[in-house]
Scaffold this motif. Structure first.
Motif, PDB file in Angstrom:
ATOM      1  N   ASP A  19       4.047   2.103  -7.042  1.00 53.54           N
ATOM      2  CA  ASP A  19       4.680   1.056  -6.323  1.00 53.54           C
ATOM      3  C   ASP A  19       4.110  -0.198  -6.058  1.00 53.54           C
ATOM      4  O   ASP A  19       3.153  -0.108  -5.492  1.00 53.54           O
ATOM      5  N   ARG A  73       8.739  -0.031  -9.031  1.00 53.01           N
ATOM      6  CA  ARG A  73       8.206   1.417  -9.319  1.00 53.01           C
ATOM      7  C   ARG A  73       7.736   1.248 -10.883  1.00 53.01           C
ATOM      8  O   ARG A  73       8.842   1.278 -11.726  1.00 53.01           O
ATOM      9  N   LEU A  75       9.713  -5.494  -4.797  1.00 52.32           N
ATOM     10  CA  LEU A  75       9.066  -4.092  -5.036  1.00 52.32           C
ATOM     11  C   LEU A  75       9.582  -3.273  -6.250  1.00 52.32           C
ATOM     12  O   LEU A  75      10.770  -3.163  -6.382  1.00 52.32           O
TER      13      LEU A  75
END
Length: 458
Positions: free
Chosen positions: A172, A182, A180
């Motif tokens: 992450d 991933r 943000l």
């Protein structure tokens, strides 16, 4: 402090807890550098931010983008490349308080961690399940996993298990603008899309801030056998590495220590190993085949002028721990510099010969320890401060020679320490202008304002 800096900090303190934004002078100084030896002294950052959750990292980066404020993320600061050295206006993002092990999935052989988890603490936590996290840096008792990921750190067990990248499945990452994302997967295999996990691993905080990592675990070995081998000379010890490889033996750890370093260790630990040989190999064999591999090593060197540790003794184990915690003396200073190159294993004997010749030509002392199982060599050069003939210039030339010789042999300027600031000027020696520009383009795409650890790595 400029009006921009004041305004930035005022806004930051509105969105973050009071205790997470620190301006104490001692804390600022402690967070201004790593263990890298740079001639340019660091300056203090304007603040050190200690987040406890990913959302706080996002809030910081959103404000940093708004104000154009450089941000240097760090953990324990055990790196030696100057990768977190502060040379201009910056906020330090210290991730050490994000130190939770979020999940351990023993059946999947996976751990999910925050970046501030100490390498050793993860290994303690997973050992009860018969598992281990394989990358074992010399600083494993204090280095953070986020820092390990940022530098793609190496270690002693790399000979068998690889560097950090081989144990990172998913990340992450908070981007420069606070988004943000991933990347990666939760499985050992997976080939969907570009390998962005590998891109962020080793990017030294220049592309994003890692706030969570999914790490691959390995089985704890059911058996370990440690063997020390004393050779008459350094060249014969390096040749011994090739004999072990030709016997199809794969040590988990295979380290080389030269005679000068053995002498220093003798002084530190009150041993007398230097009287018995000119160089030493330390091997750790693990798994169900450890006993058979130990037998094979003893067979390889049975008729050679090599002194092996006794079977079942703790001598070799103690030596490995001595090696793990020491390069032979205190950290580098202006008159002592250690290097970190990697070369093809087949070239190691030639490299040693050429390195010795370069040291002799420049009249500098040379010691060498090495992760020889994967061709990662750590020569250390030193001169006496009161020596005649510009000792610092000779030292600098010897260090540069060690890097150029490695490149001429198909090697690399850094095997495990990263580029940071210290090796940045040497990167064009290894990589073409087109490759460097491609990396700068990637940096510009992910960090258009150049606020993430500016001036480092590329």
């Amino acid at each position: 402090m400029s009006s921009k800096q004041v305004s930035f900090l005022e806004n930051l303190k509105k969105v973050l807890p009071d205790e997470s934004v620190v301006q104490d002078e001692l804390v600022l100084s402690e967070n201004s550098r790593d263990f890298g030896q740079l001639s340019e002294m660091p300056i203090n950052p304007i603040a050190v931010v200690f987040p406890t959750e990913a959302q706080q990292v996002q809030q910081l980066m959103q404000l940093a983008t708004e104000f154009g404020m450089p941000v240097i993320s760090r953990g324990a600061g055990t790196g030696v490349s100057g990768g977190v050295h502060v040379l201009g206006e910056a906020v330090i993002l210290n991730l050490s308080r994000m130190n939770r092990i979020l999940d351990i999935r023993p059946d999947d052989e996976i751990a999910v961690v925050e970046p501030g988890v100490i390498n050793h603490d993860l290994n303690v936590a997973v050992a009860k399940f018969g598992l281990m996290y394989a990358p074992d840096l010399a600083s494993y008792k204090m280095s953070t996993l986020g820092g390990n990921v940022a530098t793609n750190a190496g270690g002693l067990r790399c000979a068998k298990y690889g560097v950090t990248r081989e144990s990172v499945l998913s990340l992450d990452v908070v981007l420069a603008d606070g988004r943000l994302i991933r990347v990666g997967k939760n499985t050992f295999k997976g080939v969907a899309g570009y390998d962005l996990t590998a891109l962020f691993t080793g990017s030294e905080g220049t592309l994003g801030v890692v706030v969570r990592a999914v790490l691959r675990l390995r089985y704890l070995p059911v058996d370990e056998r440690d063997v020390s081998l004393l050779f008459p000379s350094l060249e014969e010890a390096v040749h011994g590495v090739q004999l072990i490889a030709k016997a199809r033996i794969q040590p988990a750890i295979l380290e080389l220590i030269d005679h000068a370093t053995i002498q220093v260790l003798d002084k530190q630990y009150s041993t007398n190993l230097s009287a018995s040989g000119g160089a030493m190999l330390l091997a750790r064999l693990d798994g169900y085949g450890a006993a058979r591999e130990e037998e094979a090593i003893r067979e390889v060197f049975a008729d050679r002028n090599v002194v092996l540790s006794s079977a079942g003794s703790s001598e070799a184990t103690q030596l490995i721990e001595m090696r793990r915690t020491s390069r032979g003396d205190t950290k580098d200073d202006a008159y002592r510099t250690g290097e970190d190159v990697a070369i093809p294993k087949s070239k190691m004997v030639e490299y040693v010969h050429r390195l010795q010749a370069a040291a002799k030509q420049e009249r500098v002392d040379l010691r060498m320890i090495s992760h020889v199982g994967d061709g990662n060599l750590h020569p250390t050069f030193s001169v006496e401060p009161d020596d005649v003939g510009d000792p610092l210039a000779r030292l600098h030339r010897a260090v540069e020679s060690s890097v150029r010789i490695a490149l001429e042999m198909g090697g690399t300027i850094t095997g495990e320490h990263g580029v940071g600031l210290i090796k940045k000027d040497w990167l064009p020696w290894e990589q073409s202008a087109d490759v460097l520009q491609l990396q700068r383009s990637i940096k510009s795409l992910l960090d258009p304002l150049n606020i993430l650890n500016p001036g480092k790595a590329i």
